[in-house]
Every structure is written in C-alpha cells, then in structure tokens.
Design a protein around this motif. Structure first.
Motif, PDB file in Angstrom:
ATOM      1  N   SER A 114       0.822  -1.215   0.000  1.00 28.40           N
ATOM      2  CA  SER A 114       0.000   0.000   0.000  1.00 28.40           C
ATOM      3  C   SER A 114       0.854   1.262   0.000  1.00 28.40           C
ATOM      4  O   SER A 114       1.924   1.314   0.620  1.00 28.40           O
ATOM      5  N   LYS A 116       0.854   5.760  -1.622  1.00 25.42           N
ATOM      6  CA  LYS A 116       0.168   6.877  -2.275  1.00 25.42           C
ATOM      7  C   LYS A 116       1.074   7.462  -3.346  1.00 25.42           C
ATOM      8  O   LYS A 116       2.309   7.319  -3.283  1.00 25.42           O
ATOM      9  N   LEU A 135       5.425   5.825  -6.200  1.00 25.24           N
ATOM     10  CA  LEU A 135       4.594   5.759  -5.000  1.00 25.24           C
ATOM     11  C   LEU A 135       5.438   5.981  -3.751  1.00 25.24           C
ATOM     12  O   LEU A 135       6.630   5.660  -3.726  1.00 25.24           O
ATOM     13  N   HIS A 137       5.662   5.091   0.360  1.00 23.06           N
ATOM     14  CA  HIS A 137       5.210   4.086   1.320  1.00 23.06           C
ATOM     15  C   HIS A 137       5.780   4.391   2.704  1.00 23.06           C
ATOM     16  O   HIS A 137       6.809   5.060   2.831  1.00 23.06           O
ATOM     17  N   LYS A 163      -2.972  10.237  -4.308  1.00 23.75           N
ATOM     18  CA  LYS A 163      -3.942   9.160  -4.562  1.00 23.75           C
ATOM     19  C   LYS A 163      -3.424   7.874  -3.935  1.00 23.75           C
ATOM     20  O   LYS A 163      -2.266   7.498  -4.102  1.00 23.75           O
ATOM     21  N   GLU A 164      -4.293   7.173  -3.220  1.00 21.63           N
ATOM     22  CA  GLU A 164      -3.878   5.986  -2.493  1.00 21.63           C
ATOM     23  C   GLU A 164      -4.181   4.707  -3.274  1.00 21.63           C
ATOM     24  O   GLU A 164      -5.198   4.605  -3.957  1.00 21.63           O
ATOM     25  N   GLN A 166      -4.091   0.419  -2.562  1.00 23.80           N
ATOM     26  CA  GLN A 166      -3.937  -0.654  -1.601  1.00 23.80           C
ATOM     27  C   GLN A 166      -3.084  -1.775  -2.185  1.00 23.80           C
ATOM     28  O   GLN A 166      -3.043  -1.987  -3.402  1.00 23.80           O
TER      29      GLN A 166
END
Length: 228
Positions: A114, A116, A135, A137, A163-164, A166
């Motif tokens: 996960s 963003k 991303l 983390h 924006k996230e 998963q």
C-alpha cells in the motif's frame, strides 16, 4: 557477509511469500533472464534494438515454459550502448538499478504494498522510462518509494499526487515500444530510499563510479517481492 540496511530489513519482514507485481501470473510463471555483458548468448544479438531484444526474451520464456522473464538488479548491460541518454563525459551509465519484468504490452501492474502517489510523468526522451509512476510508502516508521517505468500512457490517467493504492490493487499497464521509448515491453520496478528532489523520475541506471551510493539507496527489489 553484507549487513542489511534498515530498509532492507523492513522489506524482508513485510512478507515471507512471493508478491505478484504483474496481474495473472503465479511465481512458477517467472523465469530468470540474463541481459548482462557476461552472457555469451548475447554476443550475436543486438539487444539495443527492440526486435532483437524481444526475440531473445521470447526465446528464453518459451524454452522455460514461462510467461514472464525477470531480473537485472545491478546488472551491467550493453542494452544502453549508443544511446546518448546514458552517455557522459567520463564513466558511462550501464549498471541497472531496478528489477525488470518482461511481459506482453498491456499486462496489468499490481501494487506490491500500500502507498500513495508521490509523482508521475511521461519521461519521453528515447531510452528513458516513458510513462512513470512513483509511490510513497511507510513501513515501521520508514518512508521510502517505489518506481514503475515503461507504462502505458493510459496508466497516468486519473492520477493525482496523494492518490492511495492498496496492496494488490491494479495501478497501471505495460506500454508498447513506441510509448516506452524504444524498449521491448516490460516493467522497470525500483525501490528508492531517499528520493531527494526528484519528481516523476529517478536514475535507473548507474555508472560504476556512482554505484556504491545508488546500490545503497536502491535495495534489491527481491527483498520485497521474493521472486527467487
């Protein structure tokens, strides 16, 4: 024996199991690919050309009854020869800092853990990443980044900083050679400890002189993915 860095220890602990980064393939579908200067099989093949590289990758995948070819961390390659993007005044950049996953264009990319969106950009210079997503983390209080290069243009649609995603969700797809700036379709996946001031980009190939820094800042993705 090399002592793992704090980030490497965190990545190792995250999961004991293989983490799929391409959608639809199990661990047994992957086969190791050697694109290094030490591979004698490449002596008669011009892997700097899309057609030659693709033919070699396809041959390895077929012979191993696989679907994805992977590898390349800290691999010295001739793949970048003749490309001005990797030339310098002295030491040339030819040591690969991430792990590559060679598969068909449009193969979907899964997020391994996960995070963003830190940044994204179409790095369209020949030999660069093409569409790229980075991303951010956080694990056990440590902040680090993952980079995904050679994506499709559509992968950048509807993205925004923050924006996230998963773990396990679909984030992108692989681009064609005309989009990923002259490479056979594949995903470049790289883990980055300190991003510095980079935005939508980060060096994916190092010179020998700079390798000590980059190898420390960009740990082996297999600490996380456990493909081997």
């Amino acid at each position: 024996m090399t002592i793992p860095t704090p980030l490497e220890r965190v990545l190792q602990k995250y999961s004991n199991d293989f983490i799929p980064i391409l959608d639809g393939f199990a661990k047994e579908h992957y086969t190791l690919l050697d694109l290094s200067t030490k591979n004698p099989a490449l002596g008669e093949i011009d892997i700097t050309q899309v057609e030659g590289c693709q033919k070699y990758v396809d041959g390895i995948v077929e012979r191993q009854n696989a679907k994805v070819a992977y590898g390349g961390y800290l691999e010295q390659r001739n793949l970048y020869s003749g490309n001005g993007h990797f030339a310098g005044a002295g030491d040339k950049r030819n040591i690969h800092l991430g792990m590559d996953f060679w598969a068909q264009a449009d193969t979907r990319v899964r997020v391994p853990l996960s995070g963003k969106v830190h940044s994204f950009k179409n790095n369209s210079t020949s030999g660069d990443y093409g569409p790229t997503i980075i991303l951010e983390h956080e694990l056990e209080g440590m902040v680090f980044h993952t980079l995904y290069g050679h994506l499709s243009v559509a992968s950048l649609n509807d993205l925004f900083v923050g924006k996230e995603f998963q773990a396990g969700s679909i984030m992108a797809s692989l681009g064609t050679p005309d989009i990923n700036v002259n490479y056979a379709p594949h995903l470049h996946f790289q883990i980055i400890d300190d991003m510095g001031s980079y935005y939508g980009d980060y060096p994916g190939v190092s010179t020998a002189n700079d390798l000590k820094y980059y190898a420390n800042n960009c740990p082996n993705p297999n600490f996380l993915l456990k493909v081997d």
